[in-house]
Design an enzyme around this catalytic site. Structure first.
Site, PDB file in Angstrom:
ATOM      1  N   HIS A   1      24.907  25.694   6.347  1.00 55.48           N
ATOM      2  CA  HIS A   1      24.171  24.612   5.690  1.00 55.48           C
ATOM      3  C   HIS A   1      23.846  24.985   4.252  1.00 55.48           C
ATOM      4  O   HIS A   1      23.545  26.135   3.953  1.00 55.48           O
ATOM      5  CB  HIS A   1      22.868  24.343   6.458  1.00 55.48           C
ATOM      6  CG  HIS A   1      21.953  23.408   5.759  1.00 55.48           C
ATOM      7  ND1 HIS A   1      20.749  23.812   5.218  1.00 55.48           N
ATOM      8  CD2 HIS A   1      22.072  22.091   5.470  1.00 55.48           C
ATOM      9  CE1 HIS A   1      20.166  22.768   4.659  1.00 55.48           C
ATOM     10  NE2 HIS A   1      20.941  21.718   4.787  1.00 55.48           N
TER      11      HIS A   1
ATOM     12  N   ASP B   1       9.299  25.313  10.986  1.00 55.24           N
ATOM     13  CA  ASP B   1       9.456  24.324   9.917  1.00 55.24           C
ATOM     14  C   ASP B   1       9.550  25.073   8.599  1.00 55.24           C
ATOM     15  O   ASP B   1       8.791  26.021   8.364  1.00 55.24           O
ATOM     16  CB  ASP B   1       8.266  23.375   9.859  1.00 55.24           C
ATOM     17  CG  ASP B   1       8.311  22.280  10.908  1.00 55.24           C
ATOM     18  OD1 ASP B   1       9.263  22.234  11.698  1.00 55.24           O
ATOM     19  OD2 ASP B   1       7.372  21.468  10.936  1.00 55.24           O
TER      20      ASP B   1
ATOM     21  N   ARG C   1       0.816  -1.219   0.000  1.00 62.31           N
ATOM     22  CA  ARG C   1       0.000   0.000   0.000  1.00 62.31           C
ATOM     23  C   ARG C   1       0.845   1.262   0.000  1.00 62.31           C
ATOM     24  O   ARG C   1       0.373   2.343  -0.341  1.00 62.31           O
ATOM     25  CB  ARG C   1      -0.910   0.036   1.234  1.00 62.31           C
ATOM     26  CG  ARG C   1      -1.884  -1.115   1.322  1.00 62.31           C
ATOM     27  CD  ARG C   1      -2.553  -1.147   2.676  1.00 62.31           C
ATOM     28  NE  ARG C   1      -1.530  -1.330   3.709  1.00 62.31           N
ATOM     29  CZ  ARG C   1      -1.644  -0.920   4.974  1.00 62.31           C
ATOM     30  NH1 ARG C   1      -2.728  -0.312   5.375  1.00 62.31           N
ATOM     31  NH2 ARG C   1      -0.671  -1.130   5.834  1.00 62.31           N
TER      32      ARG C   1
ATOM     33  N   HIS D   1      24.361  28.732   4.131  1.00 61.02           N
ATOM     34  CA  HIS D   1      23.742  29.753   4.977  1.00 61.02           C
ATOM     35  C   HIS D   1      23.927  29.459   6.464  1.00 61.02           C
ATOM     36  O   HIS D   1      23.956  28.305   6.876  1.00 61.02           O
ATOM     37  CB  HIS D   1      22.239  29.839   4.703  1.00 61.02           C
ATOM     38  CG  HIS D   1      21.915  30.102   3.279  1.00 61.02           C
ATOM     39  ND1 HIS D   1      20.779  29.620   2.674  1.00 61.02           N
ATOM     40  CD2 HIS D   1      22.567  30.806   2.316  1.00 61.02           C
ATOM     41  CE1 HIS D   1      20.743  30.016   1.413  1.00 61.02           C
ATOM     42  NE2 HIS D   1      21.817  30.730   1.169  1.00 61.02           N
TER      43      HIS D   1
ATOM     44  N   LYS E   1      19.389  22.522  12.649  1.00 63.19           N
ATOM     45  CA  LYS E   1      18.438  22.108  11.616  1.00 63.19           C
ATOM     46  C   LYS E   1      18.364  20.585  11.529  1.00 63.19           C
ATOM     47  O   LYS E   1      19.392  19.908  11.548  1.00 63.19           O
ATOM     48  CB  LYS E   1      18.851  22.663  10.250  1.00 63.19           C
ATOM     49  CG  LYS E   1      18.831  24.177  10.167  1.00 63.19           C
ATOM     50  CD  LYS E   1      19.320  24.683   8.827  1.00 63.19           C
ATOM     51  CE  LYS E   1      19.315  26.201   8.778  1.00 63.19           C
ATOM     52  NZ  LYS E   1      19.864  26.694   7.511  1.00 63.19           N
TER      53      LYS E   1
ATOM     54  N   ASP F   1      23.786  33.966  -2.735  1.00 59.14           N
ATOM     55  CA  ASP F   1      24.769  32.883  -2.677  1.00 59.14           C
ATOM     56  C   ASP F   1      25.980  33.158  -3.560  1.00 59.14           C
ATOM     57  O   ASP F   1      27.098  32.774  -3.222  1.00 59.14           O
ATOM     58  CB  ASP F   1      24.114  31.553  -3.024  1.00 59.14           C
ATOM     59  CG  ASP F   1      23.081  31.154  -1.976  1.00 59.14           C
ATOM     60  OD1 ASP F   1      23.151  31.681  -0.845  1.00 59.14           O
ATOM     61  OD2 ASP F   1      22.201  30.339  -2.287  1.00 59.14           O
TER      62      ASP F   1
ATOM     63  N   GLU G   1      21.718  36.793   8.987  1.00 60.89           N
ATOM     64  CA  GLU G   1      22.046  35.752   8.019  1.00 60.89           C
ATOM     65  C   GLU G   1      23.344  36.081   7.285  1.00 60.89           C
ATOM     66  O   GLU G   1      23.607  37.232   6.924  1.00 60.89           O
ATOM     67  CB  GLU G   1      20.926  35.571   7.006  1.00 60.89           C
ATOM     68  CG  GLU G   1      21.176  34.381   6.096  1.00 60.89           C
ATOM     69  CD  GLU G   1      20.032  34.098   5.164  1.00 60.89           C
ATOM     70  OE1 GLU G   1      19.802  32.913   4.892  1.00 60.89           O
ATOM     71  OE2 GLU G   1      19.374  35.046   4.695  1.00 60.89           O
TER      72      GLU G   1
ATOM     73  N   TYR H   1      12.856  21.223   6.591  1.00 65.51           N
ATOM     74  CA  TYR H   1      13.729  21.197   7.759  1.00 65.51           C
ATOM     75  C   TYR H   1      13.117  21.956   8.914  1.00 65.51           C
ATOM     76  O   TYR H   1      12.436  22.944   8.755  1.00 65.51           O
ATOM     77  CB  TYR H   1      15.150  21.683   7.441  1.00 65.51           C
ATOM     78  CG  TYR H   1      15.298  23.092   6.941  1.00 65.51           C
ATOM     79  CD1 TYR H   1      15.601  24.124   7.828  1.00 65.51           C
ATOM     80  CD2 TYR H   1      15.185  23.388   5.600  1.00 65.51           C
ATOM     81  CE1 TYR H   1      15.777  25.425   7.374  1.00 65.51           C
ATOM     82  CE2 TYR H   1      15.351  24.686   5.138  1.00 65.51           C
ATOM     83  CZ  TYR H   1      15.643  25.691   6.033  1.00 65.51           C
ATOM     84  OH  TYR H   1      15.802  26.975   5.591  1.00 65.51           O
TER      85      TYR H   1
END
Length: 181
Positions: free
Chosen positions: A118, A48, A23, A62, A71, A168, A142, A131
Site C-alpha cells: 500500500h 488505527d 450545518r 509498504h 487496511k 521508500d 516491514e 487507516y
C-alpha cells in the site's frame, strides 16, 4: 454504504452514506456488522493510524511479509492517490495495481486486504490519511516495493518529483521482493 468493485476483486471502494445539510455533514465511517455483511469480510481491526503529509509526499509501497495487514483507508483532509499492489503470488492478479482518488470531499474508503502493498501520493496542499489495520505494526517484517518499478508501471499523477523517505527510496523491485504465496 455502497460497495464498488475494482479490477482486483478483493480490493473494494467503499462509499459511506453521508447525511448533509447547511450545518455540515454526518456519516458512519465504520460499522463492523455492516462492513462484514456488505463485503463478506470477517475482519478485526487492531490498530488505527493517522498521518499528515505535505503535497508531493509519496508514502509506500509498504507491506509486512509476516503479520500482513489488511487496511481500511480514508482521507479526512485533502486528497491522495491511493494505491494497492497485489503481492499474492498464487493470485491471477499478482503484480497488478489499483489506484483510487480518496479525498475529504468524496469520503470514499479503500479496503485493501492482507497480501497487498500500500502507498499513496498527496495531491492537495496537505492531506491527512486515517487507516484501520487488521494486524499490529511489526517493523521487523516491514518491506517496501519501489514506487516507480517499471514492471509495476503505476500511473502516479505526479506534477512534481515526489518527496520520499529514505526507506521508500530504498524500496525493491517486484522481481526482487519477498511476496506472499
Amino acid at each position: 454504504m455502497n460497495i464498488l468493485p475494482t479490477e482486483i476483486p478483493e480490493v473494494l471502494i467503499i462509499e459511506p452514506r453521508v447525511f448533509g445539510d447547511d450545518r455540515g455533514f454526518f456519516y458512519e465511517s465504520y460499522n463492523q456488522r455492516v462492513f462484514q455483511e456488505q463485503t463478506a469480510q470477517a475482519v478485526t481491526f487492531v490498530q488505527d493510524n493517522h498521518s499528515r503529509s505535505a503535497q508531493h509526499v509519496l508514502r509506500g509501497l509498504h507491506y509486512q511479509i509476516q503479520q500482513p495487514q489488511g487496511k481500511l483507508v480514508r482521507v479526512v483532509v485533502g486528497e491522495v492517490f491511493d494505491v494497492a499492489v497485489d503481492l499474492r503470488q498464487s493470485a491471477p492478479t499478482f503484480g497488478k495495481w489499483i489506484g483510487v482518488l480518496l479525498s475529504a470531499e468524496n469520503k470514499r474508503q479503500l479496503w485493501i486486504p492482507p497480501g497487498f502493498a500500500h502507498g499513496f501520493l498527496v495531491i492537495s496542499t496537505a492531506a491527512e490519511v486515517l487507516y484501520k489495520a487488521t494486524e499490529y505494526y511489526a517493523p521487523q517484517y516491514e518491506r517496501s516495493l519501489l514506487w516507480n518499478d517499471p514492471d509495476l508501471a503505476i500511473a502516479w499523477p505526479l506534477s512534481a518529483p515526489p518527496t520520499l523517505s529514505g526507506k521508500d527510496e530504498a524500496g525493491v523491485c517486484l522481481q526482487a521482493a519477498a511476496v506472499y504465496q
